[in-house]
Design a protein around this motif. Structure first.
Motif, PDB file in Angstrom:
ATOM      1  N   SER B  93       0.812  -1.212   0.000  1.00 12.51           N
ATOM      2  CA  SER B  93       0.000   0.000   0.000  1.00 12.51           C
ATOM      3  C   SER B  93       0.851   1.271   0.000  1.00 12.51           C
ATOM      4  O   SER B  93       1.921   1.328   0.607  1.00 12.51           O
ATOM      5  N   GLY B  94       0.328   2.307  -0.638  1.00 11.42           N
ATOM      6  CA  GLY B  94       1.013   3.588  -0.647  1.00 11.42           C
ATOM      7  C   GLY B  94       0.865   4.349   0.661  1.00 11.42           C
ATOM      8  O   GLY B  94       1.705   5.165   1.027  1.00 11.42           O
ATOM      9  N   THR B  95      -0.202   4.068   1.389  1.00 11.19           N
ATOM     10  CA  THR B  95      -0.546   4.911   2.531  1.00 11.19           C
ATOM     11  C   THR B  95      -0.451   4.208   3.876  1.00 11.19           C
ATOM     12  O   THR B  95      -0.226   4.831   4.906  1.00 11.19           O
ATOM     13  N   LEU B  96      -0.622   2.894   3.892  1.00  5.49           N
ATOM     14  CA  LEU B  96      -0.672   2.155   5.152  1.00  5.49           C
ATOM     15  C   LEU B  96       0.691   2.163   5.847  1.00  5.49           C
ATOM     16  O   LEU B  96       1.712   1.836   5.248  1.00  5.49           O
ATOM     17  N   ASN B  97       0.688   2.538   7.129  1.00  4.34           N
ATOM     18  CA  ASN B  97       1.937   2.563   7.894  1.00  4.34           C
ATOM     19  C   ASN B  97       2.471   1.139   8.080  1.00  4.34           C
ATOM     20  O   ASN B  97       1.697   0.197   8.215  1.00  4.34           O
ATOM     21  N   ILE B  98       3.780   1.027   8.108  1.00  7.49           N
ATOM     22  CA  ILE B  98       4.406  -0.287   8.296  1.00  7.49           C
ATOM     23  C   ILE B  98       3.977  -0.920   9.627  1.00  7.49           C
ATOM     24  O   ILE B  98       3.897  -2.143   9.757  1.00  7.49           O
ATOM     25  N   GLU B  99       3.659  -0.067  10.608  1.00  7.51           N
ATOM     26  CA  GLU B  99       3.359  -0.582  11.948  1.00  7.51           C
ATOM     27  C   GLU B  99       2.021  -1.326  12.049  1.00  7.51           C
ATOM     28  O   GLU B  99       1.693  -1.877  13.096  1.00  7.51           O
ATOM     29  N   VAL B 100       1.274  -1.374  10.956  1.00 11.26           N
ATOM     30  CA  VAL B 100       0.053  -2.178  10.953  1.00 11.26           C
ATOM     31  C   VAL B 100       0.367  -3.638  11.316  1.00 11.26           C
ATOM     32  O   VAL B 100      -0.475  -4.362  11.839  1.00 11.26           O
ATOM     33  N   PHE B 101       1.621  -4.060  11.059  1.00  8.44           N
ATOM     34  CA  PHE B 101       2.001  -5.456  11.313  1.00  8.44           C
ATOM     35  C   PHE B 101       2.471  -5.706  12.743  1.00  8.44           C
ATOM     36  O   PHE B 101       2.673  -6.857  13.135  1.00  8.44           O
TER      37      PHE B 101
END
Lengths: 259, 259
Positions: B93-101
């Motif tokens: 994704s272009g917008t989703l922060n890496i920290e979603v994981f």
């Protein structure tokens, strides 16, 4: 039909330059370049081995056709100061009505190449659609014949249609380029290089060569992704002008695809 | 460094398709396609000779890496329903922060190919900039290695920069395409063919491949030609939405170039 074999170019801007190069390369005799700025007129004339003049009274009056490659408002100015008798007068404007020539000659028309011309990019004329119009059939044939030397895409278009085409061109060319500029500005401000967008820009244009643009729309507004839209608006807070555009256009796209 | 040799693709949309084709063509082993829609999952899996599953519990848990090619909001949904132990999780994704994981694996990152993907156009991946990010150096190396098989343009970019790039991409790609669509609509309504604009669109994009867009701007607003602008606004009276955009953008361009 008497062919157009020699011409005078009035103007020294981007369009005048590109037209002069293109005609010269097809061995059309360009008798003279007229421009008020001597340096620019001389520079263009030198490039195609011809004469130039800066005094309107010195314009050669014996050419077959005169190409007005100047701002719309300058066309009437030149016309009112010169007697072109009944030579063929042509302008290259997207918006100017053909009737601007009425009363100044019995022979006139329009030669509108639909392309964006900048000084240092030589364009390949053969793919450029040329929209032509004339006050009578004999002139249409002459113009068609000359235009055919430059391009394989010649279209007869009246003044009203030409103006519509011009508006469409502003959206798809001038405004798109301005959006590239907005993108460049945003990236610059964050120490990112515009270079990264070039493959995307190229592909976006390439995709509509074979498809209708309405069928290849992508992006958050198309997908109705409100979360991404509001994240982007947050990023754009420091650019109030761009924020307004982003909102308006996203809203239009959402309405278009998600109604 | 342990290489990524086999992967699972989560998703069956345009991005999933293009990524699957590209990785498959580079002999990366795609173990499985996961998608809730059986027909779409099967269709993609068949094209690259692999398995598919529609039940989240049947996702193969032994792959080296999992590519989340799905809408941003669906990523957390999938994560909360599956235990990926500590396999490498990647979103595109272009917008989703890496920290979603965070909390779902010890190994994660981002693999964001900056391109517009539509179903029926196979893109040449080698020119596409891939923006990568990871939670640790060993993962960056793995991702770089895999991305390098697809593209020659790999860039390490953090989540904030990626979001800025995404906004810039929306302007230069999604909004430009929407403006092609506006142009097509206006032409259609006047029985004119969109075809006439294609060389112009192509050249407009081609020009910024070697130039800064701010240096190649053309058009009535750039020239501050109020007469043409008001003629165009007259033509646009029947399109109130387009009229507003034309006014706003012309004003911005005028302010930018004629102050």
């Amino acid at each position: 039909m008497q062919e157009i074999t020699n011409i005078v170019i009035i103007g020294t801007g981007n369009v005048a330059n590109q037209l002069a190069f293109a005609l010269h390369s097809k061995a059309v005799n360009i008798r003279q370049i007229f421009g008020r700025n001597a340096e620019r007129a001389k520079s263009l004339a030198d490039k195609i081995n011809t004469e130039f003049c800066c005094d309107i009274r010195e314009i050669d009056k014996t050419a077959d056709a005169y190409f007005f490659c100047i701002a719309d408002k300058a066309v009437s100015e030149i016309l009112s100061q010169t007697d072109f008798t009944d030579h063929l007068l042509l302008h290259l404007s997207g918006t100017l009505n053909i009737e601007v020539f009425t009363g100044y000659s019995e022979n006139y028309g329009v030669f509108y190449p639909l392309q964006t011309f900048t000084a240092d990019t030589v364009v390949e004329f053969s793919d450029i659609p040329v929209c032509i119009e004339a006050n009578k059939a004999s002139n249409i044939n002459k113009i068609k014949d000359l235009a055919g030397k430059l391009s394989k895409d010649i279209r007869e278009v009246n003044s009203e249609q030409r103006s519509v085409i011009h508006v469409a061109a502003v959206f798809s060319c001038n405004f798109s380029n301005y959006f590239y500029t907005i993108a460049e500005k945003i990236l610059d401000d964050h120490n990112l290089d515009f270079e990264i967008l070039r493959p995307l820009i190229k592909e976006t244009a390439a995709k509509v060569m074979g498809h209708s643009p309405s069928l290849v729309q992508t992006g958050p507004a198309k997908r109705n992704d409100e979360r991404i839209i509001s994240e982007h608006l947050k990023t754009l807070e420091e650019y109030p002008g761009f924020e307004i555009l982003y909102k308006l256009i996203s809203k239009d796209i959402q309405d278009h695809y998600n109604k």
